[in-house]
Design an enzyme around this catalytic site. Structure first.
Site, mmCIF file in Angstrom:
data_model
loop_
_atom_site.group_PDB
_atom_site.id
_atom_site.type_symbol
_atom_site.label_atom_id
_atom_site.label_comp_id
_atom_site.label_asym_id
_atom_site.label_seq_id
_atom_site.Cartn_x
_atom_site.Cartn_y
_atom_site.Cartn_z
ATOM 1 N N HIS A 39 -9.588 -5.791 18.783
ATOM 2 C CA HIS A 39 -9.267 -7.156 18.354
ATOM 3 C C HIS A 39 -7.775 -7.444 18.473
ATOM 4 O O HIS A 39 -6.936 -6.536 18.428
ATOM 5 C CB HIS A 39 -9.724 -7.385 16.913
ATOM 6 C CG HIS A 39 -9.028 -6.497 15.916
ATOM 7 N ND1 HIS A 39 -7.738 -6.733 15.477
ATOM 8 C CD2 HIS A 39 -9.446 -5.376 15.285
ATOM 9 C CE1 HIS A 39 -7.392 -5.806 14.615
ATOM 10 N NE2 HIS A 39 -8.404 -4.949 14.483
ATOM 11 N N GLU A 64 -14.305 -1.282 11.508
ATOM 12 C CA GLU A 64 -13.181 -0.353 11.450
ATOM 13 C C GLU A 64 -13.498 0.802 10.506
ATOM 14 O O GLU A 64 -14.349 0.682 9.614
ATOM 15 C CB GLU A 64 -11.921 -1.107 10.990
ATOM 16 C CG GLU A 64 -10.663 -0.271 10.800
ATOM 17 C CD GLU A 64 -10.210 0.444 12.065
ATOM 18 O OE1 GLU A 64 -10.928 1.374 12.495
ATOM 19 O OE2 GLU A 64 -9.148 0.088 12.609
#
Length: 232
Positions: free
Chosen positions: A9, A87
């Site tokens: 990202h 994550e």
């Protein structure tokens, strides 16, 4: 030859503030938005097209993917969101400034927490407001699936569940796949794809917003990999 594209990202607000983020659902920074747009334009310029996309359930990865697909005129393709691509969970470190944490615990200890495969940061408690079980998006997970902290090995385990259960099948069926995810989830996948020994993972870094292209054989073993930059 099969091509797979991985994108971390764009820069998040907490990347900008140098904080441990983990499962905290922070948005992209202004620079992160630019990185996502740039990634989409680079992929389109280089002739990439996708049939299906995968991302996490965290908005920084989702928004990055949306922007990339919009720039490529591919906003219509199927997008699958999975918590397994989230994550790595940083436990009680989430929200803390990395430099301040290093001053408190020592740089060596923080380096081990961040980079060593089998070292976990301190756990959250279930009473902590940061506990993911409090969030509606995780309502379908059982308690054992919701982490209080993770090391990279834990992260790799769940990433590979998604890989083997869905992503690899799509690739073997000839679908062109893009994954928009996070630094540690992509480190875990790269470790697996390139068969990197655990001792060599500490220095593996995935930059934000730069497409990483893997060319794979029919058994999904890497032939080569490379980053796409503005210069190409």
């Amino acid at each position: 030859m099969i091509k797979l594209v991985l994108v971390r990202h764009g820069e998040s607000l907490w990347n900008l503030e140098n904080r441990f983020t983990g499962w905290t659902d922070v948005d992209l920074s202004e620079n992160g938005l630019k990185e996502a747009r740039r990634a989409g334009k680079i992929l389109k310029k280089n002739g990439f097209v996708f049939d299906v996309a995968y991302t996490s359930v965290l908005k920084r990865a989702i928004r990055t993917l949306w922007i990339i697909l919009y720039e490529m005129d591919l906003a219509w393709i199927p997008v699958f969101k999975s918590w397994r691509l989230n994550e790595r969970h940083y436990g009680a470190l989430q929200g803390l400034n990395k430099a301040e944490t290093a001053k408190k615990y020592g740089e060596e200890q923080v380096h081990k927490w961040r980079r060593f495969v089998n070292v976990k940061p301190p756990e959250l408690t279930k009473e902590d407001t940061r506990y993911p079980g409090n969030e509606y998006k995780y309502k379908d997970l059982n308690e054992e699936q919701i982490p209080l902290t993770e090391n990279l090995a834990d992260t790799e385990r769940r990433v590979l569940e998604e890989w083997r259960g869905n992503i690899a099948k799509d690739l073997k069926e000839g679908k062109r796949v893009i994954i928009s995810a996070h630094g540690n989830t992509l480190r875990a996948l790269v470790k697996y794809l390139d068969d990197i020994p655990a001792d060599n993972v500490a220095n593996l870094n995935i930059p934000t917003g730069i497409p990483l292209v893997y060319e794979l054989d029919e058994k999904l073993k890497p032939i080569t990999h490379y980053y796409l930059s503005d210069k190409e």
